[in-house]
Design an enzyme around this catalytic site. Structure first.
Site, PDB file in Angstrom:
ATOM      1  N   ARG A 370       0.837  -1.208   0.000  1.00  0.00           N
ATOM      2  CA  ARG A 370       0.000   0.000   0.000  1.00  0.00           C
ATOM      3  C   ARG A 370       0.867   1.251   0.000  1.00  0.00           C
ATOM      4  O   ARG A 370       0.574   2.239  -0.700  1.00  0.00           O
ATOM      5  CB  ARG A 370      -0.920  -0.015   1.215  1.00  0.00           C
ATOM      6  CG  ARG A 370      -1.752   1.246   1.383  1.00  0.00           C
ATOM      7  CD  ARG A 370      -2.729   1.108   2.540  1.00  0.00           C
ATOM      8  NE  ARG A 370      -3.443   2.358   2.765  1.00  0.00           N
ATOM      9  CZ  ARG A 370      -3.138   3.265   3.680  1.00  0.00           C
ATOM     10  NH1 ARG A 370      -2.092   3.051   4.493  1.00  0.00           N
ATOM     11  NH2 ARG A 370      -3.842   4.366   3.807  1.00  0.00           N
ATOM     12  N   SER A 382      -6.830   2.891   0.328  1.00  0.00           N
ATOM     13  CA  SER A 382      -6.951   2.474   1.726  1.00  0.00           C
ATOM     14  C   SER A 382      -6.879   0.947   1.816  1.00  0.00           C
ATOM     15  O   SER A 382      -6.977   0.237   0.807  1.00  0.00           O
ATOM     16  CB  SER A 382      -8.285   2.953   2.309  1.00  0.00           C
ATOM     17  OG  SER A 382      -9.372   2.271   1.690  1.00  0.00           O
ATOM     18  N   SER A 473     -18.354  -5.236   5.416  1.00  0.00           N
ATOM     19  CA  SER A 473     -18.541  -4.307   6.527  1.00  0.00           C
ATOM     20  C   SER A 473     -17.236  -4.233   7.304  1.00  0.00           C
ATOM     21  O   SER A 473     -16.761  -5.243   7.828  1.00  0.00           O
ATOM     22  CB  SER A 473     -19.682  -4.788   7.436  1.00  0.00           C
ATOM     23  OG  SER A 473     -19.853  -3.908   8.531  1.00  0.00           O
ATOM     24  N   ASN A 474     -16.664  -3.042   7.373  1.00  0.00           N
ATOM     25  CA  ASN A 474     -15.343  -2.864   7.988  1.00  0.00           C
ATOM     26  C   ASN A 474     -15.460  -1.948   9.203  1.00  0.00           C
ATOM     27  O   ASN A 474     -15.775  -0.766   9.066  1.00  0.00           O
ATOM     28  CB  ASN A 474     -14.378  -2.265   6.958  1.00  0.00           C
ATOM     29  CG  ASN A 474     -12.931  -2.281   7.431  1.00  0.00           C
ATOM     30  OD1 ASN A 474     -12.661  -2.398   8.620  1.00  0.00           O
ATOM     31  ND2 ASN A 474     -12.006  -2.165   6.506  1.00  0.00           N
ATOM     32  N   GLY A 500     -12.123  -6.784  10.748  1.00  0.00           N
ATOM     33  CA  GLY A 500     -11.635  -6.143  11.966  1.00  0.00           C
ATOM     34  C   GLY A 500     -10.392  -5.308  11.698  1.00  0.00           C
ATOM     35  O   GLY A 500      -9.904  -5.217  10.570  1.00  0.00           O
ATOM     36  N   HIS A 527     -26.495 -20.749   4.698  1.00  0.00           N
ATOM     37  CA  HIS A 527     -26.209 -22.169   4.466  1.00  0.00           C
ATOM     38  C   HIS A 527     -27.108 -22.775   3.395  1.00  0.00           C
ATOM     39  O   HIS A 527     -26.833 -23.861   2.881  1.00  0.00           O
ATOM     40  CB  HIS A 527     -26.367 -22.953   5.778  1.00  0.00           C
ATOM     41  CG  HIS A 527     -25.392 -24.082   5.914  1.00  0.00           C
ATOM     42  ND1 HIS A 527     -25.019 -24.870   4.848  1.00  0.00           N
ATOM     43  CD2 HIS A 527     -24.710 -24.558   6.988  1.00  0.00           C
ATOM     44  CE1 HIS A 527     -24.156 -25.787   5.262  1.00  0.00           C
ATOM     45  NE2 HIS A 527     -23.942 -25.616   6.551  1.00  0.00           N
ATOM     46  N   ASP A 531     -22.066 -23.734   1.423  1.00  0.00           N
ATOM     47  CA  ASP A 531     -21.659 -24.716   2.429  1.00  0.00           C
ATOM     48  C   ASP A 531     -20.356 -24.274   3.098  1.00  0.00           C
ATOM     49  O   ASP A 531     -19.668 -23.365   2.609  1.00  0.00           O
ATOM     50  CB  ASP A 531     -21.472 -26.091   1.785  1.00  0.00           C
ATOM     51  CG  ASP A 531     -22.780 -26.647   1.229  1.00  0.00           C
ATOM     52  OD1 ASP A 531     -23.832 -26.374   1.829  1.00  0.00           O
ATOM     53  OD2 ASP A 531     -22.728 -27.340   0.193  1.00  0.00           O
TER      54      ASP A 531
END
Length: 554
Positions: A370, A382, A473-474, A500, A527, A531
């Site tokens: 980066r 980013s 989603s961060n 995370g 599910h 799988d």
């Protein structure tokens, strides 16, 4: 010349259909090329009923929608009457007189309150087709919108509306606050001059889609006839006046109250509301209204009984110090966005059968890459941009993860549209990066910054948030190490990735301790579609791309 329109059979297995949305209203002109009548929900999908595909509308001199026989959201069997079209003013009642499920007189009886005077039901209908005015309903500005909030009126009653200057109001949908321009919905040049005749909803109020919010037309047009559904304007708005009265007995106010036959305290709705607002226990109030009913004046004049002298005596003699403070709370009205989030996530929890997979990724090389890329990129890249790009490439390799459950089949997408969860003050929006796998990192970074800015400023349009096949989603930037997410939209996607923060930690290799940077990710899977082995294979590919980031560039 009239013609009956029945519920069409739009699939081999269809036995009944639901009118999801009427796109025309009674009195509207139907022209060749503009025959889109309704959206019909079948057993497979929601489809458009286009009369141009079923008949030649040019056979009619002045083709109009004369009759609607089915309310929006109602289901009827195939071939049931749902509408009648024909030339303006032509009689059609004889065609529905013997109808069983769709007869015309029913609505009048349903809508007439029990206490309403009988003449209202017998008042002859007025032909509104010649009235040079048009009702404006709350527009449906997104696929999931069910109601809207009128944030602000840009025009006021009496203002002239000209082509190119048709901005009528700002409306809060379940996604964003958007501008309502009449140019996008109708041709204002058919009125001379086009004027805002009536406003039916105050700023800040919320109403359902299609509910009347305004009427436009030529000055002097009898818009009251449109409001009353084709009957002369009556006076159904006289009821609120007595509520404003301040007299103590006020029998007129109490006329709306309902007696409690089960032993509960008898009080008018206004008195109950005032007591709640003032924190008064209504059971302690003595009523002065009819039969001892509590009225507004009783609440206004209520003085709480003096407290027993025993309490302070006991408090003074107690060795436990008295606790002081005031209990308080705030009632926060739900925004359209918050309602949509609640509906979507509740739908996800009630339909998707989810499970989670967690993996650690070494970000040492990604951090180095980066730094090098940003020395050459015109837009700052980013870590989130790198993750989105890596997801796009990995999804292309694992199309099972880029799929969704469709009740009787699974849709496997060849394209990759990644939703990017963005937190804003009102809640959460998910703008979509389209064809994320094909975008160079610098272009993807510019796209995410543009969409993020629009989200923060409430400028997103429907095309910006529709069509996601996967979501990221961060929460790493908030210091969250690990979390799980609820699948954003189980109708469009089967997985969501929770990212995370990158944390420096100590690892061991060949018996030696060394510092490294670890990021934890968690994949939530439906599910029914994905799988455990399929989800794990996707995460392995994602890990490889981020730990060897040069692979994102080839």
């Amino acid at each position: 010349m009239v013609e009956i329109i029945t519920m069409p059979k739009m699939s081999d297995t269809m036995t009944e259909g639901v009118v999801a949305e009427w796109l025309k209203k009674v009195g509207d002109v139907l022209k060749p090329g503009d025959g889109l009548l309704a959206e019909i929900e079948t057993d497979k999908a929601t489809m458009e009923l286009d009369l141009d595909e079923r008949m030649d509308l040019s056979n009619f001199k002045d083709c109009r929608l004369l009759y609607i026989g089915l309310e929006k959201g109602k289901a009827v069997p195939v071939d049931s009457i749902i509408a009648i079209i024909g030339e303006n003013g032509e009689a059609f009642e004889h065609l529905i007189g013997g109808g069983s499920a769709t007869s015309a007189p029913a609505p009048a009886a349903v809508e007439t309150p029990a206490a309403a005077p009988a003449p209202v039901a017998s008042t002859p209908a007025v032909d509104t087709s010649s009235i040079k005015a048009e009702i404006i309903g709350m527009p449906k500005m997104s696929d999931t919108m069910e109601e809207g909030t009128l944030v602000a009126w840009v025009k006021k009653v009496g203002d002239v509306i000209k082509p190119g200057d048709t901005l009528l109001a700002e409306i809060e949908t379940d996604k964003a606050t958007m501008e309502f321009e009449l140019d996008n919905f109708l041709d204002v040049t058919k009125y001379n001059p086009c004027t805002l005749l009536y406003i039916g909803i105050e700023a800040g109020k919320t109403v359902a889609v299609d509910q009347v919010i305004a009427i436009i037309g030529e000055p002097g047009a009898d818009f009251q006839a449109l409001l009353s559904g084709g009957t002369p304007a009556a006076a159904p708005v006289a009821a609120p006046a007595p509520v404003q009265a301040a007299a103590a007995p006020a029998p007129a106010v109490e006329a709306v109250a309902v007696s409690d036959a089960d032993g509960r305290v008898k009080a008018s709705p206004l008195a109950k509301a005032l007591a709640k607002d003032k924190g008064i226990n209504i059971a302690q109030v003595k009523g002065t209204g009819e039969n001892g009913r509590i009225v507004k004046a009783d609440i206004d004049n209520f003085v709480p009984a003096a407290k027993s002298a025993e309490a302070p005596t006991k408090a003074a003699s107690s060795s436990v110090p008295a606790v002081s403070g005031v209990e308080s709370f705030e009632e926060i009205p739900l925004t359209q966005m918050r309602k949509a989030i609640a509906r979507s996530l509740a739908d996800s929890q009630s339909t998707a059968v989810d499970f989670q997979l967690t993996m650690e990724i070494c970000m040492d090389k990604a951090m180095q890459a980066r730094e090098v890329m940003n020395s050459a990129s015109p837009v700052k890249i980013s870590f989130n941009d790198m993750i989105l790009k890596a997801c796009g490439v990995a999804l292309k390799k694992h199309p099972n993860v880029n799929s969704s459950w469709r009740e009787d089949h699974i849709r496997r997408n060849s394209h990759v549209h990644i939703g990017m969860a963005v937190a804003i003050a009102e809640g959460l929006v998910v703008p979509v990066i389209r064809f994320a796998d094909t975008l160079p990192l610098s272009v993807l970074a510019a796209t995410t910054k543009d969409l993020g800015g629009k989200a923060k400023n409430g400028k997103l349009q429907p095309k910006d948030w529709e069509g996601n096949t996967f979501t990221v989603s961060n929460l790493g930037m908030f210091g969250i190490e690990q979390f799980t997410s609820i699948i954003n939209n189980p109708k469009n996607e089967s997985c969501i990735l929770s990212v995370g923060g990158i944390k420096e930690t100590v690892a061991v290799k060949n018996g030696q301790f060394y510092a490294t940077n670890i990021m934890k990710i968690t994949l939530t899977c439906d599910h029914r579609v994905v799988d455990g082995a399929s989800g794990a294979a996707f995460l392995v590919s994602l890990k490889e791309l981020l730990e060897e980031p040069y692979k994102l560039l080839v």
